[in-house]
Design a protein around this motif. Structure first.
Motif, PDB file in Angstrom:
ATOM      1  N   ALA A 170       0.852  -1.180   0.000  1.00 45.10           N
ATOM      2  CA  ALA A 170       0.000   0.000   0.000  1.00 45.10           C
ATOM      3  C   ALA A 170       0.888   1.231   0.000  1.00 45.10           C
ATOM      4  N   ALA A 171       0.464   2.272  -0.703  1.00 45.61           N
ATOM      5  CA  ALA A 171       1.300   3.471  -0.819  1.00 45.61           C
ATOM      6  C   ALA A 171       0.430   4.708  -0.922  1.00 45.61           C
ATOM      7  N   PHE A 172       0.995   5.830  -0.481  1.00 44.81           N
ATOM      8  CA  PHE A 172       0.368   7.128  -0.664  1.00 44.81           C
ATOM      9  C   PHE A 172       0.824   7.724  -1.989  1.00 44.81           C
ATOM     10  N   LEU A 173      -0.050   8.533  -2.588  1.00 44.32           N
ATOM     11  CA  LEU A 173       0.270   9.200  -3.851  1.00 44.32           C
ATOM     12  C   LEU A 173      -0.344  10.606  -3.825  1.00 44.32           C
ATOM     13  N   THR A 174       0.482  11.620  -3.687  1.00 47.20           N
ATOM     14  CA  THR A 174      -0.012  12.988  -3.663  1.00 47.20           C
ATOM     15  C   THR A 174      -0.438  13.424  -5.064  1.00 47.20           C
ATOM     16  N   VAL A 175      -1.670  13.902  -5.178  1.00 47.50           N
ATOM     17  CA  VAL A 175      -2.186  14.378  -6.463  1.00 47.50           C
ATOM     18  C   VAL A 175      -2.546  15.859  -6.410  1.00 47.50           C
ATOM     19  N   GLN A 176      -2.695  16.413  -5.201  1.00 43.38           N
ATOM     20  CA  GLN A 176      -3.120  17.808  -5.056  1.00 43.38           C
ATOM     21  C   GLN A 176      -2.481  18.388  -3.811  1.00 43.38           C
ATOM     22  N   GLU A 177      -2.135  19.660  -3.857  1.00 39.98           N
ATOM     23  CA  GLU A 177      -1.585  20.325  -2.681  1.00 39.98           C
ATOM     24  C   GLU A 177      -2.237  21.688  -2.509  1.00 39.98           C
ATOM     25  N   GLY A 178      -2.163  22.199  -1.293  1.00 44.20           N
ATOM     26  CA  GLY A 178      -2.633  23.540  -1.007  1.00 44.20           C
ATOM     27  C   GLY A 178      -4.119  23.622  -0.768  1.00 44.20           C
ATOM     28  N   GLY A 193       0.175  26.878   0.641  1.00 50.38           N
ATOM     29  CA  GLY A 193      -0.126  27.687  -0.525  1.00 50.38           C
ATOM     30  C   GLY A 193      -1.483  27.390  -1.139  1.00 50.38           C
ATOM     31  N   ALA A 194      -1.688  27.937  -2.338  1.00 51.60           N
ATOM     32  CA  ALA A 194      -2.964  27.797  -3.043  1.00 51.60           C
ATOM     33  C   ALA A 194      -3.138  26.382  -3.581  1.00 51.60           C
ATOM     34  N   GLU A 195      -4.396  26.046  -3.882  1.00 52.60           N
ATOM     35  CA  GLU A 195      -4.686  24.715  -4.430  1.00 52.60           C
ATOM     36  C   GLU A 195      -3.999  24.536  -5.783  1.00 52.60           C
TER      37      GLU A 195
END
Length: 463
Positions: A170-178, A193-195
């Motif tokens: 199982a793993a995490f996967l960042t697709v969006q920040e802010g 910061g902003a989306e």
């Protein structure tokens, strides 16, 4: 505040030089766990292998979180310990240990960290991890700027290695920040910061790489992950639902989750995906924070109590049996006994399978920190105790209600007892099964025998 250590890696091949050792201590959320993994990835070409022994480390990174109360002060205390360890290493004639502070505390208090903790060599914000090799080199040469905090998210991800060094299934996967929501209690818009959404092609490439390494379950991460609007190869904007459907087509990737969501971004196409995409697990973390309309307005949540309840109804209609999780804050400035009763009433109506609950704590610079009507600590403690008693009862009842059911469990780690394995149910519960340690990495049917507050126990069907 939770903390996590990056797991140690296998040593170098016979005949090669011994690796330099990297120790990362991670505070806070899943996105910080992901970021720590990626920092290890970007430092691996420099010869750094991770260790869980800080005394053995050549490079120490504290990956910080600014959400919880007194987060910065806890980091300064930890930095004092790191300085003492470094001095002991130097006294023994060992190489000098480099110390870095990363994450949201670094972003918010970079210059202050360097002033108060001169033992710190590097301060790096969440969007500048790709600069670690350069910052480390500069530090080693004792020249140049040591603070790297202000970069666009796209620069960070563009500079990261395509292939990740993952371990497990199982793993995490960042697709969006802010975040653009600006809840009055939250520092995330100021530290992250902003989306911003990663391009689709990059997300799919990373997901395929994870699947090639044996990952069977991926959790998509974002401060507001369901606000995802990444650009597709054709120039069109993809929603999170469109992305989930594409990820479900990747061979070997059998399970998809996502966190954390905002009610205002829970679109109809995403609700439909829960009904139609088998790989999308029947578990949804959808924070509401409070059950009082008055408090929700003060929080600047931009949704009301009834909107949230109606949304839950539509989700459950689309995916019957889905497990709901949430977040709750008690003691927000101005909260009265009546407001708190509204929160308890909402919790009873939703009936959560899991829920995180916290006492409000002010964050410098946020609007809520200067609001009138700050609730006394003893009052907050009493309300939190009452709320957690209700939530614990709901979670325990949900887990006990699985007894007699057969659930598909993905085994991802060995248990504490010989031969035991622990896996994840579709509802993200830990499931303990004896005599199953040979099934790691597999998804198999398990008959649930009993449920407790925090886990389930079962047997392999047919064994």
């Amino acid at each position: 505040m939770s903390d996590t250590l990056i797991a140690p890696e296998v040593g170098t091949a016979e005949g090669s030089a011994p690796p330099k050792r990297l120790f990362i201590k991670t505070y806070g959320c899943q996105m910080n766990v992901y970021d720590s993994e990626r920092m290890a990835d970007v430092l691996r070409p420099l010869g750094y292998a991770t260790t869980d022994q800080v005394e053995a480390a050549d490079f120490v990174i504290l990956n910080t979180c600014h959400i919880r109360e007194k987060a910065a002060e806890k980091i300064y205390s930890e930095l004092g310990k790191m300085r003492e360890i470094r001095e002991r290493k130097i006294a023994r004639g060992e190489s000098r240990m480099t110390i870095a502070v990363a994450g949201c505390v670094a972003q918010a208090e970079g210059e202050e960290i360097m002033r108060r903790a001169p033992a710190v060599d590097i301060v790096v914000g969440p969007q500048a991890y790709h600069q670690l090799p350069e910052l480390l080199t500069r530090t080693a040469r004792s020249r140049g700027e040591r603070i790297g905090a202000d970069f666009a998210p796209s620069e960070k991800f563009d500079a990261m290695p395509v292939v990740r060094g993952v371990k497990g299934y199982a793993a995490f996967l960042t697709v969006q920040e802010g975040c653009d929501k600006f809840c009055s209690f939250c520092v995330v818009p100021y530290t992250r910061g902003a989306e911003w959404s990663r391009p689709v092609v990059d997300v799919l490439a990373e997901a395929r790489g994870l699947a090639d390494q044996g990952v069977r379950e991926v959790t998509l991460l974002g401060q507001n992950v369901n606000a995802y609007d990444g650009e597709g190869a054709d120039g069109n904007v993809w929603t999170l639902a469109t992305l989930v459907r594409a990820l479900a087509e990747i061979p070997g990737l059998d399970r998809i989750r996502y966190t954390t969501s905002h009610p205002n971004d829970m679109s109809e196409d995403l609700i439909e995906a829960h009904a139609e995409v088998e790989a999308l697990m029947p578990y949804l973390h959808l924070p509401v924070q409070a059950g009082s309309d008055r408090i929700l307005r003060l929080m600047n949540r931009k949704h009301g109590r009834q909107k949230y309840i109606d949304l839950i109804g539509r989700i459950r209609e689309a995916r019957p049996g889905i497990a709901l999780a949430g977040d709750m804050i008690v003691g927000f400035p101005g909260e009265t006994d009546r407001d708190f009763e509204d929160t308890l009433d909402l919790v009873r109506q939703v009936n959560y399978a899991a829920c995180f609950s916290f006492m409000y704590s002010p964050r410098p610079g946020t609007p809520a920190s200067t609001m009138p009507g700050q609730v006394p600590g003893e009052v907050m403690k009493g309300r939190l105790t009452a709320l957690q008693a209700l939530l614990t009862g709901q979670q325990t009842a949900f887990n006990q209600g699985q007894a007699g059911r057969t659930l598909n469990v993905m085994f991802d780690r060995k248990g504490r007892h010989p031969g035991q394995a622990v896996g994840r149910s579709p509802y993200l519960q830990s499931v303990h099964v004896d005599g199953a340690d040979h099934l790691l990495g597999q998804i198999v049917p398990v008959r649930i025998e009993q449920g407790s507050q925090n886990s389930l126990k079962g047997t392999i069907v047919g064994s």
